[in-house]
Each structure stands twice: as C-alpha cells, then as structure tokens.
Design a protein around this motif. Structure first.
Motif, PDB file in Angstrom:
ATOM      1  N   THR A 129       0.955  -1.132  -0.125  1.00  0.00           N
ATOM      2  CA  THR A 129      -0.070  -0.034   0.005  1.00  0.00           C
ATOM      3  C   THR A 129       0.799   1.522  -0.152  1.00  0.00           C
ATOM      4  OG1 THR A 129      -1.885  -1.115   1.217  1.00  0.00           O
ATOM      5  CG2 THR A 129      -1.727   1.276   1.198  1.00  0.00           C
ATOM      6  N   VAL A 133       0.738   4.223  -2.988  1.00  0.00           N
ATOM      7  CA  VAL A 133       0.402   5.590  -2.793  1.00  0.00           C
ATOM      8  C   VAL A 133       1.715   6.519  -3.016  1.00  0.00           C
ATOM      9  CG1 VAL A 133       0.115   7.323  -0.741  1.00  0.00           C
ATOM     10  CG2 VAL A 133      -1.181   5.072  -0.724  1.00  0.00           C
ATOM     11  N   THR A 166       1.072  17.589  -3.002  1.00  0.00           N
ATOM     12  CA  THR A 166       1.253  16.137  -2.978  1.00  0.00           C
ATOM     13  C   THR A 166       1.146  15.498  -1.913  1.00  0.00           C
ATOM     14  OG1 THR A 166       2.195  16.529  -5.188  1.00  0.00           O
ATOM     15  CG2 THR A 166       2.385  14.258  -4.067  1.00  0.00           C
ATOM     16  N   GLY A 169      -2.043  15.125  -0.100  1.00  0.00           N
ATOM     17  CA  GLY A 169      -2.793  14.195  -0.849  1.00  0.00           C
ATOM     18  C   GLY A 169      -2.405  12.853  -0.156  1.00  0.00           C
ATOM     19  N   MET A 170      -0.959  12.434  -0.356  1.00  0.00           N
ATOM     20  CA  MET A 170      -0.617  11.255   0.212  1.00  0.00           C
ATOM     21  C   MET A 170      -0.959  10.832   1.752  1.00  0.00           C
ATOM     22  SD  MET A 170       3.194  11.215  -1.669  1.00  0.00           S
ATOM     23  CE  MET A 170       3.786   9.789  -0.670  1.00  0.00           C
ATOM     24  N   LEU A 172      -3.518  12.083   3.180  1.00  0.00           N
ATOM     25  CA  LEU A 172      -4.882  11.855   3.353  1.00  0.00           C
ATOM     26  C   LEU A 172      -5.155  10.444   2.918  1.00  0.00           C
ATOM     27  CD1 LEU A 172      -7.729  12.819   3.912  1.00  0.00           C
ATOM     28  CD2 LEU A 172      -7.607  13.930   1.701  1.00  0.00           C
ATOM     29  N   ALA A 173      -4.698   9.873   1.877  1.00  0.00           N
ATOM     30  CA  ALA A 173      -4.962   8.650   1.129  1.00  0.00           C
ATOM     31  C   ALA A 173      -4.460   7.659   2.383  1.00  0.00           C
ATOM     32  CB  ALA A 173      -4.122   8.518   0.025  1.00  0.00           C
ATOM     33  N   LEU A 174      -3.293   7.732   2.767  1.00  0.00           N
ATOM     34  CA  LEU A 174      -2.824   6.506   3.929  1.00  0.00           C
ATOM     35  C   LEU A 174      -3.744   6.704   4.900  1.00  0.00           C
ATOM     36  CD1 LEU A 174       0.876   7.290   3.423  1.00  0.00           C
ATOM     37  CD2 LEU A 174      -0.351   5.214   2.766  1.00  0.00           C
ATOM     38  N   ILE A 176      -6.984   7.471   5.099  1.00  0.00           N
ATOM     39  CA  ILE A 176      -8.261   6.854   4.822  1.00  0.00           C
ATOM     40  C   ILE A 176      -8.097   5.385   5.044  1.00  0.00           C
ATOM     41  CG2 ILE A 176      -9.953   6.711   3.157  1.00  0.00           C
ATOM     42  CD1 ILE A 176      -9.761   9.455   2.577  1.00  0.00           C
ATOM     43  N   PHE A 177      -6.904   4.807   4.172  1.00  0.00           N
ATOM     44  CA  PHE A 177      -6.859   3.340   4.142  1.00  0.00           C
ATOM     45  C   PHE A 177      -6.674   2.804   5.275  1.00  0.00           C
ATOM     46  CE2 PHE A 177      -4.170  -0.371   3.887  1.00  0.00           C
ATOM     47  CZ  PHE A 177      -4.875  -1.139   2.833  1.00  0.00           C
TER      48      PHE A 177
END
Length: 254
Positions: A129, A133, A166, A169-170, A172-174, A176-177
């Motif tokens: 993961t 990302v 960027t 964004g990374m 936030l993505a991590l 949420i996961f």
C-alpha cells in the motif's frame, strides 16, 4: 528450504518498502531537475532551503511538540532569513531560498504524518500500500510541479507548493486506508500515553543518529555554499541521486 522461505518473505517486504521509501528522494530529484532549468542560482537557493527543511523534518519525528512552537515563532516573526544567510545564501540566491523555504513549511505536517502512517502499515507487514501511494504521489508531484513552475510561472515557489500539495494528498490517502482497514478490528483511536512513551524511548537513539547525520550534511552545505552558486547547484544534483540510492539500504533495514 525454510531459509529460502525466510529470504523470500524478507524480499517480499523489502522490495515494496524500497519503492515507498524512494518517493521522497524522487520528489527532491524531480524538483531539482525542474528547478535546475530555471538557472544555477535558483537551484543553489533551493539546495540551501531544502537542506534546512529536511533537517527540521528529520528531527521533528521525535521533537514535534518542542520544535513546532519555536519554528512557528521564527516563521511568524519573519526571522528565518538569518538561518538561510548563515547557511551561505548570498544576495543572488537568498530570494529563491526564501521562496522555497516559505512554500515548503506547510508541507512539513503531512511529511510527518506520512512517516507515521507508513510505519504503521509496515508494522502490519503491508509494504504494498505505501508503494502504491508513493508511486501515484511521485507521478502527481512531477506533473503538478511542472504546471506550477512553467505554465503558471511560480518558479521555485511552484516546486515547493506542488510537493507540499502532493504530500497532503498522500497523507490523506494513507489515513483513509488505515481507518478503513482498522475499523472492523475495533481499534481504539484515542492516544495511548504508555505506547507513546515506549516509541519515544526507542526513537531517542534514532533521533541522536539522525541529528549527527544532519549536522554533517548542514556542515557540508555550509562549506559548499561558500564556494559559489555553481558548486551549490551541483551539490544539490549529486546529493539527490545519492539519497535515492541510499534508501535501498533502508528497505532492508525495515
């Protein structure tokens, strides 16, 4: 046979970890390549500011609560330029260094979050993961920086802004996961003081190692900046490639 199985398991974790680890040095390498097209002085200014940023980030892994107010006071009172001057920024590079530094500071929080989130996933033996990302983040970073540097015309400030966006964004993505992955497990999200103390106790030695390495890097930039803008710009390019290769060792360390 068991030994082969163990080696295979190590590589299964290490190879994706390497891909995730090189995201940050790839960001710097891409920034250096794009900013380098703007001129030697611009790249030299970026080199000085980027060294300060990476030093603060490295130390704030363990000193976040004590360093944050000190940095915030200096930033709020516009007292950061003496640090750039002390590192060797001259009249030609100080403007570029200041722009890169000011537009990079708001990217420090997500950088810290990414470190913690990726560490959490590695602890769960998930290195794929972070790789995904990081891969998406690297592509987005290059594209966004190019747009902000050239078509928009922000120059070195665009490079720092694109990287900061960027990184948010990374993070936030991590986040949420991990939230989706841990929710079925009933994980308690409240801070665990005892656990935090344990991490700090273990991390203090790594902090000391990081501090000694960063002092060496700061000293190097301090000397190189006094040799001229061309040497400082060349140093930035050389160190960008060196750091990219160096992270291969950290993937095995994990």
């Amino acid at each position: 046979q068991p030994e082969k199985s163990l080696n295979r398991r190590i590589l299964t974790l290490a190879v994706p970890a390497f891909g995730a680890l090189i995201a940050e040095p790839l960001f710097v390498l891409a920034d250096s390549a794009l900013v380098g097209q703007l001129g030697t002085e611009t790249l030299a200014g970026m080199s000085i500011a980027a060294t300060l940023i990476t030093t603060v980030v490295g130390l704030m892994n363990f000193l976040a609560y004590s360093v944050t107010p000190a940095v915030a006071r200096a930033f709020g009172s516009h007292r950061l330029d003496p640090a750039l001057r002390g590192m060797g920024a001259n009249d030609a590079t100080i403007g570029y260094a200041r722009d890169y530094l000011h537009h990079s500071l708001w990217g420090i929080p997500p950088m810290m979050m990414i470190l913690a989130l990726m560490g959490t996933l590695r602890g769960l033996q998930d290195t794929v993961t972070p790789l995904k990302v990081a891969g998406v983040g690297t592509v987005v970073n290059v594209a966004l920086n190019w747009v902000l540097i050239y078509p928009v015309g922000w120059g070195v400030a665009g490079s720092a802004t694109g990287t900061s966006l960027t990184q948010w964004g990374m993070a936030l993505a991590l986040g949420i996961f991990i939230h989706l992955k841990m929710r079925p497990q009933g994980v308690n999200w409240r801070p665990d003081i005892a656990g935090m103390r344990g991490v700090l106790s273990l991390g203090s030695w790594l902090m000391l190692r990081t501090l000694s390495m960063r002092l060496a890097l700061l000293s190097t930039v301090f000397v190189v900046a006094r040799l001229g803008d061309e040497q400082t710009a060349a140093y930035q390019l050389g160190m960008s490639v060196f750091n990219l290769l160096l992270f291969a060792l950290d993937s095995l360390a994990i």
